[in-house]
Design a protein around this motif. Sequence first.
Motif, PDB file in Angstrom:
ATOM      1  N   SER A  99       0.810  15.359   7.114  1.00 34.46           N
ATOM      2  CA  SER A  99       2.105  15.728   7.659  1.00 34.46           C
ATOM      3  C   SER A  99       3.170  15.446   6.620  1.00 34.46           C
ATOM      4  O   SER A  99       2.888  14.975   5.520  1.00 34.46           O
ATOM      5  CB  SER A  99       2.369  14.949   8.951  1.00 34.46           C
ATOM      6  OG  SER A  99       1.410  15.281   9.916  1.00 34.46           O
ATOM      7  N   LEU A 100       4.393  15.717   6.994  1.00 38.91           N
ATOM      8  CA  LEU A 100       5.494  15.644   6.038  1.00 38.91           C
ATOM      9  C   LEU A 100       6.599  14.764   6.592  1.00 38.91           C
ATOM     10  O   LEU A 100       6.954  14.857   7.769  1.00 38.91           O
ATOM     11  CB  LEU A 100       6.022  17.058   5.775  1.00 38.91           C
ATOM     12  CG  LEU A 100       7.180  17.197   4.810  1.00 38.91           C
ATOM     13  CD1 LEU A 100       6.721  16.881   3.405  1.00 38.91           C
ATOM     14  CD2 LEU A 100       7.745  18.595   4.883  1.00 38.91           C
ATOM     15  N   LEU A 101       7.129  13.909   5.743  1.00 43.16           N
ATOM     16  CA  LEU A 101       8.326  13.146   6.083  1.00 43.16           C
ATOM     17  C   LEU A 101       9.418  13.629   5.135  1.00 43.16           C
ATOM     18  O   LEU A 101       9.485  13.212   3.983  1.00 43.16           O
ATOM     19  CB  LEU A 101       8.071  11.648   5.906  1.00 43.16           C
ATOM     20  CG  LEU A 101       9.176  10.716   6.396  1.00 43.16           C
ATOM     21  CD1 LEU A 101       9.352  10.839   7.897  1.00 43.16           C
ATOM     22  CD2 LEU A 101       8.871   9.288   6.029  1.00 43.16           C
ATOM     23  N   PRO A 102      10.258  14.557   5.585  1.00 40.07           N
ATOM     24  CA  PRO A 102      11.209  15.177   4.662  1.00 40.07           C
ATOM     25  C   PRO A 102      12.359  14.245   4.299  1.00 40.07           C
ATOM     26  O   PRO A 102      12.775  13.391   5.093  1.00 40.07           O
ATOM     27  CB  PRO A 102      11.710  16.392   5.439  1.00 40.07           C
ATOM     28  CG  PRO A 102      11.550  16.010   6.858  1.00 40.07           C
ATOM     29  CD  PRO A 102      10.381  15.083   6.945  1.00 40.07           C
ATOM     30  N   THR A 103      12.862  14.417   3.110  1.00 36.54           N
ATOM     31  CA  THR A 103      13.996  13.646   2.614  1.00 36.54           C
ATOM     32  C   THR A 103      14.902  14.589   1.857  1.00 36.54           C
ATOM     33  O   THR A 103      14.432  15.334   1.010  1.00 36.54           O
ATOM     34  CB  THR A 103      13.513  12.532   1.665  1.00 36.54           C
ATOM     35  OG1 THR A 103      12.516  11.794   2.319  1.00 36.54           O
ATOM     36  CG2 THR A 103      14.639  11.622   1.269  1.00 36.54           C
ATOM     37  N   GLU A 104      16.139  14.579   2.184  1.00 32.30           N
ATOM     38  CA  GLU A 104      17.101  15.446   1.504  1.00 32.30           C
ATOM     39  C   GLU A 104      17.965  14.586   0.602  1.00 32.30           C
ATOM     40  O   GLU A 104      18.724  13.729   1.078  1.00 32.30           O
ATOM     41  CB  GLU A 104      17.965  16.177   2.539  1.00 32.30           C
ATOM     42  CG  GLU A 104      18.714  17.364   1.980  1.00 32.30           C
ATOM     43  CD  GLU A 104      17.815  18.558   1.714  1.00 32.30           C
ATOM     44  OE1 GLU A 104      18.171  19.358   0.851  1.00 32.30           O
ATOM     45  OE2 GLU A 104      16.756  18.665   2.357  1.00 32.30           O
ATOM     46  N   LEU A 105      17.835  14.788  -0.680  1.00 33.66           N
ATOM     47  CA  LEU A 105      18.588  13.975  -1.626  1.00 33.66           C
ATOM     48  C   LEU A 105      19.924  14.618  -1.942  1.00 33.66           C
ATOM     49  O   LEU A 105      20.118  15.807  -1.747  1.00 33.66           O
ATOM     50  CB  LEU A 105      17.809  13.811  -2.925  1.00 33.66           C
ATOM     51  CG  LEU A 105      16.444  13.154  -2.875  1.00 33.66           C
ATOM     52  CD1 LEU A 105      15.892  13.032  -4.266  1.00 33.66           C
ATOM     53  CD2 LEU A 105      16.534  11.791  -2.228  1.00 33.66           C
TER      54      LEU A 105
ATOM     55  N   ARG B  85      15.258   7.320  10.887  1.00 33.95           N
ATOM     56  CA  ARG B  85      15.255   8.738  11.276  1.00 33.95           C
ATOM     57  C   ARG B  85      15.110   8.882  12.780  1.00 33.95           C
ATOM     58  O   ARG B  85      15.759   9.738  13.407  1.00 33.95           O
ATOM     59  CB  ARG B  85      14.103   9.465  10.585  1.00 33.95           C
ATOM     60  CG  ARG B  85      14.421   9.986   9.205  1.00 33.95           C
ATOM     61  CD  ARG B  85      13.181  10.623   8.589  1.00 33.95           C
ATOM     62  NE  ARG B  85      12.633  11.674   9.428  1.00 33.95           N
ATOM     63  CZ  ARG B  85      13.049  12.945   9.400  1.00 33.95           C
ATOM     64  NH1 ARG B  85      13.992  13.292   8.566  1.00 33.95           N
ATOM     65  NH2 ARG B  85      12.503  13.838  10.188  1.00 33.95           N
TER      66      ARG B  85
ATOM     67  N   THR C  83      20.009  10.313   1.127  1.00 29.91           N
ATOM     68  CA  THR C  83      19.124  11.150   1.914  1.00 29.91           C
ATOM     69  C   THR C  83      19.780  11.572   3.197  1.00 29.91           C
ATOM     70  O   THR C  83      20.712  10.936   3.674  1.00 29.91           O
ATOM     71  CB  THR C  83      17.852  10.390   2.266  1.00 29.91           C
ATOM     72  OG1 THR C  83      18.189   9.319   3.115  1.00 29.91           O
ATOM     73  CG2 THR C  83      17.166   9.890   1.031  1.00 29.91           C
TER      74      THR C  83
END
Lengths: 139, 166
Positions: free
Chosen positions: B43-49, B141, B165
């Motif tokens: 799965s994915l744990l998204p992070t927006e920098l 989150r 993030t």
Amino acid sequence: MRIPIRVRRLGISLNLTPLIDIVFLLVIFFLVASHAARSESTEPVELPLVGEALDDQEPVPGRLVVTVTADQALHVGGRIVTLKQITSLLAEAAAESPSGGYEVRIRGDRRVPFRAVEPLMVACAQAGITRIGYAVLPH
Amino acid sequence: MKIPSAHYDRHRDDSQAMTPLIDVVFLLLIFFVCASTDQVRESLLPTELAGGSIESPATNPGPRPLGEAWVRVLAGDGGGRGGEGPRIEVEGRSFAGPQRYQLLSKFLKTLATAAPELPVILDIEPDVPLGEALAAYDAARAADFDAIHFAVDPATTTTAAPPATR
């Protein structure tokens, strides 16, 4: 006197078995080939466990998968690389996709110290790549 | 005497029809066994920098938050390899032990209910295992804050551009 019996079949029979065999063999071939193409995912790591994991469904124009193994080695495309090499890869990727759709996927072992991952995040931010995803496993 | 002119070989047809069926069923079985073996769905744990410089523009239309919520993840004695594991400090409270992330999540949800615009800053010690760091990020989150940032050691970067993030 023995009278020969004429055996007759009803209608035209089309044997689909070889066709299905070949189709399934092709499917298996492409499955294996695509799995081999994604060789970034082959390094064995124990992924972190989180509760807010998302399914990886969204297509992205480009993606760099960096695997951080338990010995803190950085792997890209099955090769061990340095942070400097990753930085140049990120610069090239950012230049190729200025719209910002490029994604960096970090497959980090859950036991690796944060100091091994922190420079990757900083390098991404400095290269202008804002999309980062951590490969995780759901609880 | 009546001589049959044609004989439909029904029994023979039935026995032959089973062979391709078994063939395809076994092929399907092998296919699904091979496809499911040793395949863990990630799965994915998204992070927006915040790319480049993280300095915010001066013309921020939103209301300024009254403060910041610093979540400090300290390595502790166990360092996540048995023992107590990392200790977490938030707003003067300390969470330790096996239930630390449940307690942290509960506290952050209470905080987010009162002030979701409060920026959460994760200050993670370098020795903290990645799994523990992402567990703290996951708890933030889950609390649904507007902004979650990672604090970065200035020694890590030459241009002092810590990533932010979310």
